[in-house]
Design a protein around this motif. Structure first.
Motif, PDB file in Angstrom:
ATOM      1  N   UNK A 169       0.809  -1.362   0.063  1.00 52.22           N
ATOM      2  CA  UNK A 169      -0.139   0.075  -0.112  1.00 52.22           C
ATOM      3  C   UNK A 169       0.714   1.210  -0.078  1.00 52.22           C
ATOM      4  N   UNK A 170       1.834   1.247   0.732  1.00 51.00           N
ATOM      5  CA  UNK A 170       2.605   2.627   0.736  1.00 51.00           C
ATOM      6  C   UNK A 170       3.406   2.861  -0.508  1.00 51.00           C
ATOM      7  N   UNK A 171       4.040   1.693  -1.284  1.00 45.26           N
ATOM      8  CA  UNK A 171       4.660   1.940  -2.708  1.00 45.26           C
ATOM      9  C   UNK A 171       3.483   2.399  -3.533  1.00 45.26           C
ATOM     10  N   UNK A 172       2.223   1.674  -3.588  1.00 41.19           N
ATOM     11  CA  UNK A 172       1.510   1.889  -4.333  1.00 41.19           C
ATOM     12  C   UNK A 172       0.906   3.304  -4.235  1.00 41.19           C
ATOM     13  N   UNK A 173       1.067   3.795  -2.956  1.00 44.65           N
ATOM     14  CA  UNK A 173       0.732   5.428  -2.764  1.00 44.65           C
ATOM     15  C   UNK A 173       1.467   6.180  -3.726  1.00 44.65           C
ATOM     16  N   UNK A 174       2.940   5.887  -3.415  1.00 41.61           N
ATOM     17  CA  UNK A 174       3.918   6.726  -3.905  1.00 41.61           C
ATOM     18  C   UNK A 174       4.064   6.597  -5.644  1.00 41.61           C
ATOM     19  N   UNK A 175       3.567   5.426  -6.123  1.00 42.18           N
ATOM     20  CA  UNK A 175       3.342   5.513  -7.580  1.00 42.18           C
ATOM     21  C   UNK A 175       2.229   6.217  -7.959  1.00 42.18           C
ATOM     22  N   UNK A 176       1.123   6.243  -7.326  1.00 45.03           N
ATOM     23  CA  UNK A 176       0.078   7.035  -7.770  1.00 45.03           C
ATOM     24  C   UNK A 176       0.448   8.217  -7.784  1.00 45.03           C
ATOM     25  N   UNK A 177       0.959   8.844  -6.625  1.00 42.32           N
ATOM     26  CA  UNK A 177       1.389  10.194  -6.609  1.00 42.32           C
ATOM     27  C   UNK A 177       2.375  10.761  -7.765  1.00 42.32           C
ATOM     28  N   UNK A 178       3.300   9.934  -8.271  1.00 44.50           N
ATOM     29  CA  UNK A 178       4.108  10.040  -9.158  1.00 44.50           C
ATOM     30  C   UNK A 178       3.369  10.109 -10.591  1.00 44.50           C
ATOM     31  N   UNK A 179       2.509   9.212 -10.827  1.00 45.01           N
ATOM     32  CA  UNK A 179       1.704   9.398 -11.782  1.00 45.01           C
ATOM     33  C   UNK A 179       0.966  10.571 -11.934  1.00 45.01           C
ATOM     34  N   UNK A 180       0.334  11.094 -11.054  1.00 46.92           N
ATOM     35  CA  UNK A 180      -0.494  12.255 -11.099  1.00 46.92           C
ATOM     36  C   UNK A 180       0.411  13.304 -11.227  1.00 46.92           C
ATOM     37  N   UNK A 181       1.543  13.466 -10.568  1.00 46.63           N
ATOM     38  CA  UNK A 181       2.338  14.640 -10.900  1.00 46.63           C
ATOM     39  C   UNK A 181       2.936  14.821 -12.186  1.00 46.63           C
ATOM     40  N   UNK A 182       3.213  13.777 -12.818  1.00 47.36           N
ATOM     41  CA  UNK A 182       3.920  13.611 -13.970  1.00 47.36           C
ATOM     42  C   UNK A 182       2.861  13.854 -15.139  1.00 47.36           C
ATOM     43  N   UNK A 183       1.698  13.412 -15.337  1.00 48.31           N
ATOM     44  CA  UNK A 183       0.631  13.772 -15.891  1.00 48.31           C
ATOM     45  C   UNK A 183       0.332  14.933 -16.048  1.00 48.31           C
ATOM     46  N   UNK A 184       0.206  15.628 -14.702  1.00 45.26           N
ATOM     47  CA  UNK A 184       0.063  17.092 -14.769  1.00 45.26           C
ATOM     48  C   UNK A 184       1.076  17.989 -15.246  1.00 45.26           C
ATOM     49  N   UNK A 185       2.236  17.551 -14.917  1.00 42.25           N
ATOM     50  CA  UNK A 185       3.593  18.485 -15.432  1.00 42.25           C
ATOM     51  C   UNK A 185       3.657  18.408 -17.103  1.00 42.25           C
ATOM     52  N   UNK A 186       3.285  16.946 -17.650  1.00 43.41           N
ATOM     53  CA  UNK A 186       3.607  17.121 -18.962  1.00 43.41           C
ATOM     54  C   UNK A 186       2.463  17.548 -19.866  1.00 43.41           C
ATOM     55  N   UNK A 187       1.174  17.565 -19.178  1.00 38.98           N
ATOM     56  CA  UNK A 187       0.041  17.889 -19.799  1.00 38.98           C
ATOM     57  C   UNK A 187      -0.449  16.885 -20.732  1.00 38.98           C
ATOM     58  N   UNK A 188      -0.263  15.765 -20.455  1.00 41.98           N
ATOM     59  CA  UNK A 188      -0.598  14.521 -21.139  1.00 41.98           C
ATOM     60  C   UNK A 188      -1.967  14.010 -20.911  1.00 41.98           C
ATOM     61  N   UNK A 189      -2.471  13.329 -21.793  1.00 37.90           N
ATOM     62  CA  UNK A 189      -3.744  12.564 -21.698  1.00 37.90           C
ATOM     63  C   UNK A 189      -3.389  11.199 -21.084  1.00 37.90           C
ATOM     64  N   UNK A 190      -4.052  10.896 -19.993  1.00 34.41           N
ATOM     65  CA  UNK A 190      -3.867   9.738 -19.370  1.00 34.41           C
ATOM     66  C   UNK A 190      -5.061   8.782 -19.578  1.00 34.41           C
ATOM     67  N   UNK A 191      -4.837   7.394 -19.836  1.00 31.32           N
ATOM     68  CA  UNK A 191      -5.985   6.463 -19.832  1.00 31.32           C
ATOM     69  C   UNK A 191      -5.533   5.280 -18.929  1.00 31.32           C
ATOM     70  N   UNK A 192      -6.081   5.017 -17.855  1.00 28.52           N
ATOM     71  CA  UNK A 192      -5.629   3.990 -17.045  1.00 28.52           C
ATOM     72  C   UNK A 192      -6.670   2.797 -16.572  1.00 28.52           C
ATOM     73  N   UNK A 193      -6.093   1.795 -16.504  1.00 31.08           N
ATOM     74  CA  UNK A 193      -7.067   0.698 -15.975  1.00 31.08           C
ATOM     75  C   UNK A 193      -6.769  -0.004 -14.778  1.00 31.08           C
ATOM     76  N   UNK A 194      -7.765  -0.268 -13.897  1.00 29.52           N
ATOM     77  CA  UNK A 194      -7.333  -0.501 -12.646  1.00 29.52           C
ATOM     78  C   UNK A 194      -8.519  -1.146 -11.746  1.00 29.52           C
ATOM     79  N   UNK A 195      -8.044  -2.201 -11.048  1.00 31.36           N
ATOM     80  CA  UNK A 195      -9.184  -2.381  -9.944  1.00 31.36           C
ATOM     81  C   UNK A 195      -8.945  -1.667  -8.656  1.00 31.36           C
TER      82      UNK A 195
END
Length: 248
Positions: A169-195
């Protein structure tokens, strides 16, 4: 940026997609949720052209995804794979800079390595990691390397396939935070599939619930808990009872 219109796909007698409609606005983060086997991965593969729909239309930036130069089309995408999908015989930096070493973006090795080190730094990995092999890394570090590779060519669109699978759970939180930061910084369009509902809440602007081959509900993540849709409500709260029948 991405629009799927009445997309259907059947494998033998298995109707996976049954007229799927989905709109992913430019510069937003869309997360597709749904049970196993509902067609989430098939949807991504259809957009990328790895699977050809039986009917319907897929538009990327207003253009038919099946037309034009395939290399140019795919160069617009980055992908973080569920299992990491790192090349185990290549050092980390060559994994990250793979497109810049062997693809259309080919650069001299010293430039490619410098780029890889910079992208590794962006995902929180030190320069000395660049010369290690994937087997020498923890699961969380491998996931970060996969993320660095996904952003190495500064793509306009990034796909994330179950980005936190196998992580604590802790590392999952780190990865989620990184994804959010990077997508916002890049201005990218993101499509994720997840449970993983914690991933949904951390990285989504909009959510789409895929069930029985169609989008059952879609809307802003802020409306997800009060949607009034029984399928979505059952899924996000993990209830055994409801319109979605559990496979026993």
């Amino acid at each position: 940026m991405i629009r799927l219109e009445n997309v259907s796909k059947t494998f033998g007698e298995n109707r996976v997609l049954r007229g799927l409609n989905l709109h992913v606005p430019r510069g937003t983060s869309m997360v597709i949720i749904g049970g196993s086997g509902t067609g989430k991965s098939v949807t991504l593969k259809c957009v990328l052209g790895l699977v050809t729909p039986d009917s319907g239309r897929i538009l990327v930036d207003g253009r038919d995804a099946t037309e034009g130069d395939r290399d140019a089309f795919l160069s617009r995408f980055g992908m973080l794979f569920q299992g990491g999908a790192l090349f185990d015989s290549l050092p980390v930096w060559q994994n990250v800079a793979f497109r810049h070493l062997r693809g259309a973006l080919k650069r001299p090795q010293y430039e490619a390595k410098a780029l890889a080190v910079e992208k590794l730094r962006r995902v929180g990995l030190k320069p000395e990691v660049a010369d290690l092999l994937p087997a020498e890394l923890s699961g969380g570090m491998q996931k970060r390397v996969g993320l660095a590779r996904a952003i190495a060519a500064d793509p306009e669109i990034i796909f994330f396939d179950e980005p936190t699978t196998g992580l604590d759970p802790i590392m999952a939180g780190v990865i989620n935070e990184l994804i959010r930061e990077i997508v916002t910084e890049m201005g990218a369009t993101a499509l994720t599939i997840t449970h993983d509902m914690s991933s949904v809440r951390a990285i989504a602007d909009n959510v789409a619930m895929l069930h029985d081959g169609v989008i059952q509900w879609t809307g802003p993540v802020s409306e997800m808990d009060h949607s009034g849709d029984p399928y979505l409500d059952q899924f996000i709260h993990g209830r055994a009872e409801g319109p979605i029948e559990a496979v026993r």
